[in-house]
Design a protein around this motif. Structure first.
Motif, PDB file in Angstrom:
ATOM      1  N   LYS A 117       1.417  -4.295   3.392  1.00 21.42           N
ATOM      2  CA  LYS A 117       1.099  -3.385   2.296  1.00 21.42           C
ATOM      3  C   LYS A 117      -0.328  -3.654   1.831  1.00 21.42           C
ATOM      4  O   LYS A 117      -0.914  -4.684   2.131  1.00 21.42           O
ATOM      5  CB  LYS A 117       2.082  -3.587   1.140  1.00 21.42           C
ATOM      6  CG  LYS A 117       3.516  -3.204   1.495  1.00 21.42           C
ATOM      7  CD  LYS A 117       4.435  -3.361   0.292  1.00 21.42           C
ATOM      8  CE  LYS A 117       5.864  -2.941   0.656  1.00 21.42           C
ATOM      9  NZ  LYS A 117       6.786  -3.081  -0.490  1.00 21.42           N
ATOM     10  N   PRO A 176      -0.094   3.006  -4.706  1.00 24.69           N
ATOM     11  CA  PRO A 176       0.174   2.774  -6.125  1.00 24.69           C
ATOM     12  C   PRO A 176      -0.629   3.714  -7.027  1.00 24.69           C
ATOM     13  O   PRO A 176      -1.654   4.265  -6.626  1.00 24.69           O
ATOM     14  CB  PRO A 176      -0.253   1.317  -6.327  1.00 24.69           C
ATOM     15  CG  PRO A 176      -1.268   1.077  -5.270  1.00 24.69           C
ATOM     16  CD  PRO A 176      -0.850   1.893  -4.100  1.00 24.69           C
ATOM     17  N   SER A 177      -0.159   3.849  -8.257  1.00 27.73           N
ATOM     18  CA  SER A 177      -0.855   4.721  -9.212  1.00 27.73           C
ATOM     19  C   SER A 177      -2.236   4.177  -9.556  1.00 27.73           C
ATOM     20  O   SER A 177      -3.088   4.916 -10.067  1.00 27.73           O
ATOM     21  CB  SER A 177      -0.022   4.876 -10.491  1.00 27.73           C
ATOM     22  OG  SER A 177       0.195   3.605 -11.089  1.00 27.73           O
ATOM     23  N   ASP A 178      -2.487   2.889  -9.242  1.00 28.23           N
ATOM     24  CA  ASP A 178      -3.811   2.307  -9.490  1.00 28.23           C
ATOM     25  C   ASP A 178      -4.907   2.982  -8.690  1.00 28.23           C
ATOM     26  O   ASP A 178      -6.089   2.699  -8.880  1.00 28.23           O
ATOM     27  CB  ASP A 178      -3.805   0.812  -9.151  1.00 28.23           C
ATOM     28  CG  ASP A 178      -3.031  -0.006 -10.183  1.00 28.23           C
ATOM     29  OD1 ASP A 178      -2.726   0.550 -11.253  1.00 28.23           O
ATOM     30  OD2 ASP A 178      -2.739  -1.185  -9.915  1.00 28.23           O
ATOM     31  N   TRP A 196      -7.537  -1.561  -5.160  1.00 27.55           N
ATOM     32  CA  TRP A 196      -7.643  -0.369  -6.000  1.00 27.55           C
ATOM     33  C   TRP A 196      -8.481  -0.619  -7.254  1.00 27.55           C
ATOM     34  O   TRP A 196      -8.718   0.299  -8.028  1.00 27.55           O
ATOM     35  CB  TRP A 196      -6.246   0.123  -6.377  1.00 27.55           C
ATOM     36  CG  TRP A 196      -5.359   0.233  -5.182  1.00 27.55           C
ATOM     37  CD1 TRP A 196      -4.266  -0.530  -4.904  1.00 27.55           C
ATOM     38  CD2 TRP A 196      -5.502   1.129  -4.073  1.00 27.55           C
ATOM     39  NE1 TRP A 196      -3.715  -0.174  -3.699  1.00 27.55           N
ATOM     40  CE2 TRP A 196      -4.456   0.850  -3.161  1.00 27.55           C
ATOM     41  CE3 TRP A 196      -6.412   2.147  -3.749  1.00 27.55           C
ATOM     42  CZ2 TRP A 196      -4.287   1.546  -1.970  1.00 27.55           C
ATOM     43  CZ3 TRP A 196      -6.252   2.838  -2.556  1.00 27.55           C
ATOM     44  CH2 TRP A 196      -5.209   2.535  -1.691  1.00 27.55           C
ATOM     45  N   LYS A 197      -8.912  -1.872  -7.453  1.00 32.67           N
ATOM     46  CA  LYS A 197      -9.744  -2.195  -8.627  1.00 32.67           C
ATOM     47  C   LYS A 197     -11.237  -2.060  -8.321  1.00 32.67           C
ATOM     48  O   LYS A 197     -12.074  -2.302  -9.185  1.00 32.67           O
ATOM     49  CB  LYS A 197      -9.458  -3.628  -9.086  1.00 32.67           C
ATOM     50  CG  LYS A 197      -7.986  -3.920  -9.368  1.00 32.67           C
ATOM     51  CD  LYS A 197      -7.442  -3.097 -10.525  1.00 32.67           C
ATOM     52  CE  LYS A 197      -5.989  -3.493 -10.832  1.00 32.67           C
ATOM     53  NZ  LYS A 197      -5.422  -2.664 -11.914  1.00 32.67           N
ATOM     54  N   PRO A 202      -3.301  -4.818  -0.509  1.00 38.91           N
ATOM     55  CA  PRO A 202      -3.481  -5.726  -1.654  1.00 38.91           C
ATOM     56  C   PRO A 202      -3.861  -4.915  -2.890  1.00 38.91           C
ATOM     57  O   PRO A 202      -4.715  -4.030  -2.821  1.00 38.91           O
ATOM     58  CB  PRO A 202      -4.635  -6.630  -1.207  1.00 38.91           C
ATOM     59  CG  PRO A 202      -5.369  -5.838  -0.183  1.00 38.91           C
ATOM     60  CD  PRO A 202      -4.341  -4.992   0.516  1.00 38.91           C
ATOM     61  N   LEU A 203      -3.188  -5.171  -3.996  1.00 33.79           N
ATOM     62  CA  LEU A 203      -3.422  -4.383  -5.211  1.00 33.79           C
ATOM     63  C   LEU A 203      -4.853  -4.493  -5.690  1.00 33.79           C
ATOM     64  O   LEU A 203      -5.368  -3.571  -6.347  1.00 33.79           O
ATOM     65  CB  LEU A 203      -2.448  -4.838  -6.308  1.00 33.79           C
ATOM     66  CG  LEU A 203      -0.964  -4.563  -6.028  1.00 33.79           C
ATOM     67  CD1 LEU A 203      -0.110  -5.110  -7.168  1.00 33.79           C
ATOM     68  CD2 LEU A 203      -0.712  -3.066  -5.873  1.00 33.79           C
ATOM     69  N   SER A 204      -5.532  -5.591  -5.368  1.00 31.10           N
ATOM     70  CA  SER A 204      -6.917  -5.761  -5.828  1.00 31.10           C
ATOM     71  C   SER A 204      -7.844  -4.709  -5.240  1.00 31.10           C
ATOM     72  O   SER A 204      -8.906  -4.421  -5.800  1.00 31.10           O
ATOM     73  CB  SER A 204      -7.421  -7.150  -5.451  1.00 31.10           C
ATOM     74  OG  SER A 204      -7.296  -7.352  -4.056  1.00 31.10           O
ATOM     75  N   GLU A 231      -8.094   4.213 -10.231  1.00 29.34           N
ATOM     76  CA  GLU A 231      -9.197   3.346 -10.646  1.00 29.34           C
ATOM     77  C   GLU A 231     -10.423   3.490  -9.735  1.00 29.34           C
ATOM     78  O   GLU A 231     -11.503   3.020 -10.066  1.00 29.34           O
ATOM     79  CB  GLU A 231      -8.744   1.879 -10.626  1.00 29.34           C
ATOM     80  CG  GLU A 231      -7.573   1.582 -11.555  1.00 29.34           C
ATOM     81  CD  GLU A 231      -7.904   1.847 -13.016  1.00 29.34           C
ATOM     82  OE1 GLU A 231      -9.034   1.538 -13.438  1.00 29.34           O
ATOM     83  OE2 GLU A 231      -7.024   2.393 -13.715  1.00 29.34           O
TER      84      GLU A 231
END
Length: 523
Positions: free
Chosen positions: A15, A41-43, A21-22, A17-19, A46
């Motif tokens: 998947k 993700p909804s992120d 999207w930052k 990494p959430l970072s 950003e």
């Protein structure tokens, strides 16, 4: 500060990494043709600066987040060939900069938002191969769209695209005109359709009696892109019009075409009159299934029928290295030539060493070194390639490459090995530096080949044999430049030694070229 991330055509399966999207300054993100799973993700909202987002050909499975609508700088969005479900978000109407939208090959349902008509910059939309229904909007981008953008959505209807069925009339106020519409429009269409159906049925019966079945086309899909038929290729090339012809070779022709909702592609059509063409087609299919690298030409899909054998390829707007060497309106400086040859070396290194079964290209030459819009090299034409078994380091063949580039053992005995590609690469490196073809008349008249001609020149000044256009008139030739050229010539000579076992490997070529580039050219 990272602005561009290109991770396409790999084997990533985790998947995101959430970072990721930052990264608010990110402009381009491509992870196309991987095996990434999970949801977006909804992120995603950003990524305020994002211009191009390419997530196609993965395993994303979720609804499309509504926060996509916050990406007001987004110009290119490709979510095709995933497992997205649910409706197309109404928030897409807020993507005011959007130019290309590809949502094909998913499981999207519901209707196409009419609000997408208001996106004034939107030039291409593709929602084919989904489960959409309802009326196709008729304004904005939809006014110029064709059937290709809406294929395989059984519930769609609309009047402005001929092949799409008209929507049912539910307005009672319009019922009074229904008879008039039937008499003036529908009745002639029904009669014409019946006559055409009757004629086609008779033709099919005649063909069946003769034992022929040329109406069925097989499409072999290499990647995971949508299928393409002979008739689509015929339409994309304007019936193979000469104005779309961009190259001809010994086995066929290459045309520029437009498929899949406006995507520019190169279509390589093989000559069916050549006895070996079907074998070469099968070989190239096999090679491209086993090879993926940023410096190899990407094959989108293939078409095989009684009429045609064709590859749909990634389009290369900057043409071939051969054009850049010999056309008067084009020019490559020393740094560009080193970069081009380094890219080509990395592609061949991958073929030889990048996976369990080595692949030998067998026909390396400038005509098969293609350049994309960023001048990045993509090696193409695998029609006579050989896939060597793990236990073999060489094979035998009756199919030859191009005279001047083939190694001595390949030309005399038909021995195919990775060192044969190294030899061809070395000849090509000499050609790139001297702008002399291997079978140049001046060289052949002296009973020399390119290697011998250059070897003799080592006793004098190396600068006497390099391309006169390698440096511009204003450019000062430095000692670093001369050392760079001498190092590359030495590398080329090491690649083209007489016996296969005395030549270096492509791993060594890449290592040495990197060192040359870093030592003499990088600032």
């Amino acid at each position: 500060m990272l602005q561009k991330v290109y991770l396409g055509s790999n084997k990533f399966s985790s998947k995101f990494p959430l970072s990721l999207w930052k990264m608010s300054g990110l402009l381009y993100l491509s992870v196309s043709r991987n095996s990434i799973e999970g949801e977006v993700p909804s992120d995603i909202g950003e990524l305020k600066a994002i211009v191009g987002l390419y997530l196609c050909s993965n395993h994303f499975s979720s609804v499309i987040p509504t926060r996509f609508g916050e990406l007001q700088n987004l110009q290119y969005l490709d979510l095709s060939n995933n497992s997205f479900f649910g409706q197309i978000p109404l928030s897409f109407a807020n993507l005011i900069s959007l130019e290309i939208l590809n949502l094909s090959l998913n499981s999207l349902s519901g209707t196409i938002p009419k609000s997408l008509e208001k996106l004034s910059y939107l030039k291409n939309i593709n929602v084919s191969f989904n489960d959409l229904e309802g009326e196709i909007p008729s304004g904005g981008v939809f006014a110029n769209s064709t059937l290709q953008s809406f294929l395989e959505n059984k519930g769609l209807c609309g009047m402005h695209i001929l092949e799409i069925p008209a929507c049912a009339i539910n307005n009672p106020g319009k019922q009074s005109n229904l008879k008039e519409v039937l008499l003036k429009i529908v009745t002639p269409v029904v009669i014409s359709s019946f006559l055409i159906f009757l004629l086609v049925s008779i033709l099919i019966m005649i063909r069946q009696k003769k034992g022929k079945s040329k109406d069925v086309e097989k499409v072999q899909e290499i990647g995971t892109h949508q299928l393409v038929s002979y008739h689509e290729i015929q339409r994309a090339t304007n019936n193979f019009d000469e104005s779309n012809l961009i190259g001809e070779g010994s086995s066929g022709s290459v045309y520029k075409g437009t498929l899949f909702g406006g995507t520019a592609v190169a279509i390589k059509v093989l000559d069916l009159e050549i006895e070996q063409v079907c074998k070469r087609f099968d070989t190239e299919c096999k090679v491209m299934r086993n090879a993926r690298h940023r410096n190899l030409v990407s094959v989108i899909t293939t078409c095989s029928s009684d009429y045609i054998r064709a590859f749909v390829l990634q389009f290369m707007p900057n043409g071939s290295l051969e054009n850049w060497l010999y056309r008067e309106d084009r020019h490559l400086n020393l740094h560009q030539r080193v970069t081009v040859m380094l890219d080509a070396a990395m592609a061949v290194e991958y073929l030889h060493h990048g996976h369990v079964t080595p692949i030998v290209h067998c026909d390396l030459k400038p005509a098969n070194i293609l350049l994309d819009e960023d001048m990045v090299v993509h090696v193409g034409d695998f029609g006579i390639s050989k896939i060597l078994a793990i236990s073999k380091s060489m094979a035998y063949t009756e199919t030859l490459g191009t005279l001047g580039y083939i190694s001595p053992e390949y030309g005399s005995e038909g021995i195919v090995s990775a060192s044969g590609d190294v030899y061809s690469y070395g000849i090509m490196l000499m050609e790139v530096l001297t702008k002399r073809r291997p079978r140049d008349e001046d060289i052949c008249n002296e009973n020399l080949d390119l290697r011998k001609w250059i070897t003799q020149s080592f006793s004098g000044s190396m600068m006497d044999v390099v391309d006169a256009n390698l440096f511009s008139e204003e450019e000062q030739i430095t000692s670093k430049s001369e050392m760079c050229i001498a190092s590359m010539m030495e590398l080329a000579l090491d690649c083209t030694k007489e016996t296969p076992e005395s030549r270096i490997t492509m791993k060594e070529v890449v290592k040495r070229l990197n060192k040359i580039n870093n030592k003499f050219l990088e600032t």
